[in-house]
Enzyme design. Structure first.
Site, short mmCIF file in Angstrom:
data_model
loop_
_atom_site.label_atom_id
_atom_site.label_comp_id
_atom_site.label_asym_id
_atom_site.label_seq_id
_atom_site.Cartn_x
_atom_site.Cartn_y
_atom_site.Cartn_z
N LYS A 67 0.84 -1.20 0.00
CA LYS A 67 0.00 0.00 0.00
C LYS A 67 0.88 1.26 0.00
CE LYS A 67 -3.93 -2.24 0.11
NZ LYS A 67 -3.53 -3.65 0.22
C1 LIG Z 1 -9.50 -3.26 -0.91
C2 LIG Z 1 -8.82 -3.93 0.23
N1 LIG Z 1 -9.51 -4.12 1.37
C3 LIG Z 1 -8.93 -4.70 2.44
C4 LIG Z 1 -7.64 -5.15 2.43
C5 LIG Z 1 -7.08 -5.87 3.61
O1 LIG Z 1 -5.96 -5.23 4.14
P1 LIG Z 1 -4.86 -6.04 4.99
O2 LIG Z 1 -4.09 -6.87 4.05
O3 LIG Z 1 -4.04 -4.94 5.62
O4 LIG Z 1 -5.59 -6.85 6.01
C6 LIG Z 1 -6.88 -4.96 1.27
C7 LIG Z 1 -5.48 -5.42 1.23
O5 LIG Z 1 -5.01 -6.08 0.35
C8 LIG Z 1 -7.49 -4.35 0.14
O6 LIG Z 1 -6.80 -4.18 -1.00
#
Ligand SMILES: Cc1ncc(COP(=O)(O)O)c(C=O)c1O
Length: 405
Positions: free
Chosen positions: A202
């Site tokens: 990210k």
């Molecule tokens: C659109 C979206 N929502 C939620 C997440 C979940 O984030 P995390 O990997 O930090 O749990 C991601 C991560 O890939 C994402 O791209």
């Protein structure tokens, strides 16, 4: 004796093909010595977790996005879970979720016993289509999950008007969106609850991590307890008060983010504006390069948004190509371009088909898009040469796979 070459070998040999020696990933973190020093400083302090850096990071994050409250948690998934919990989503409740997103945007509803109802996306932007949202509302609908796919904010005014007329909340999954804005308002201040991921691909990272922002102090208070087992006070508060007493008022989890992760987050946040600028410059170069390509089409961008470009997604014009997306994907990977696919529509995942009976045909635009999309490398430390390599190799591969006319 002549040996027949596979298409892939032919491509690799074709006319001095511009293969890269190392695979360029689609995303990559950027850590400097000052980031590392900030983490080490906390590692040498008394508070490894639930200490002063958490509040400092939360305050800096809230200021950055223009929200009153920011709650730091252990992942973007935990942020989504906390948001769905804060809205009191229960078994029998429905939340409308776009079909084209990461599974966590829907899973968080299931965690609380609710039902994700998949709505289709707009074919140009691949963002949640407000008309499709309205078509999916039932008396059980409680919330809309708006995902800022690739880093472009959703059409929040239209979604908010729908939410107001049916008395729904909006959760913005802004995991892709930090640094963007909609009609001059910053991502993070656009919905009742806005969630972020701090995973290394990210915009900024704490290793793993997540944040929820809101204007609502009561929702923030509920989420702070939720990340700490449902207990209303934390270890540091009790230490300050010289007290052992605590109360668990609701079922929660250990979703805490550590102090050394927050120290990293504070540093990364300071660099974010420059990094978003760089992402926009890379996207602008890609936009120019593919503007007249018959085979590759960038996504559409609304006029009133400022895109944060977590991803740069292209749609392949399959009608103009002699190969499908999987073949083009393999071609590009074999030439050193680390493309990816975001996402397989969530309703086609085996779990959702089994548990909720979702099937192909439910969200035809998402399914159509899934056959065509590729995410090209985009991250702030890409060199100008990396960008030109991507452009040259995408042109090279798509020309090579041009359909015979
Ligand atoms: C659109 C979206 N929502 C939620 C997440 C979940 O984030 P995390 O990997 O930090 O749990 C991601 C991560 O890939 C994402 O791209």
């Amino acid at each position: 004796m002549s040996v027949a070459l596979t298409k892939n070998q032919e491509l690799a040999m074709n006319g001095g093909s511009p293969v890269r020696k190392t695979l360029l990933p689609y995303g990559r973190q950027w850590l400097d010595e000052d980031d590392i020093a900030a983490v080490v400083e906390v590692l040498r302090s008394d508070w490894l977790t639930t200490g002063p850096k958490v509040a400092e990071f939360e305050q800096a994050f809230a200021e950055f996005v223009g929200a009153k409250e920011a709650v730091a948690v252990s992942s973007g998934t935990a942020a989504l879970h906390a948001a769905i919990y804060a809205l009191n989503i229960k078994p029998g409740d429905e939340v409308i979720v776009p079909a084209l997103t990461f599974v966590a945007s829907a899973n968080c509803v299931v965690f609380q016993g609710g039902t994700p109802v998949f709505a289709d996306v707009d074919p140009e932007t691949l963002l949640l289509d407000p008309e499709q949202v309205e078509a999916k509302i039932t008396p059980r609908t409680k919330a809309i999950m708006a995902v800022d796919y690739a880093g472009q904010p959703c059409d929040y005014d239209t979604l908010q008007a729908i939410a107001d007329s049916y008395n729904l909340s909006i959760v913005a999954d802004a995991s892709h969106g930090i640094g963007g804005s909609y009609k001059g308002r910053r991502v993070g201040s656009l919905a009742n609850l806005n969630t972020f991921s701090l995973h290394p691909v990210k915009h900024i990272t704490t290793g793993e991590g997540g944040v929820i922002t809101t204007e609502d102090f009561e929702l923030a208070r509920r989420m702070r307890a939720f990340r700490n087992h449902g207990i209303t006070s934390d270890h540091r508060q009790r230490e300050a008060e010289g007290s052992w007493f605590y109360e668990m008022v609701d079922l929660g989890y250990n979703y805490r983010l550590t102090d050394f992760q927050c120290a990293l987050g504070i540093r990364q946040l300071q660099k974010l504006p420059d990094w978003v600028e760089r992402r926009r410059a890379i996207a602008s170069r890609y936009n120019d390069a593919f503007a007249t390509s018959p085979s590759v089409k960038p996504l559409g961008i609304a006029e009133d948004v400022s895109h944060a470009y977590h991803l740069y997604v292209i749609r392949l014009n399959l009608e103009h190509l002699s190969a499908d997306r999987s073949t083009i994907f393999t071609d590009l990977r074999s030439q050193g371009i680390g493309v990816n696919v975001h996402y397989i529509p969530v309703h086609l995942q085996p779990f959702y088909q089994r548990r909720f009976g979702t099937r192909r045909g439910l969200c035809p635009v998402a399914e159509w898009a899934y056959e065509r999309i590729l995410s090209l490398p985009i991250f702030p430390s890409m060199s100008d040469q990396d960008i030109e390599d991507v452009i040259t190799i995408v042109h090279h591969v798509t020309n090579f796979r041009d359909a015979p006319i």
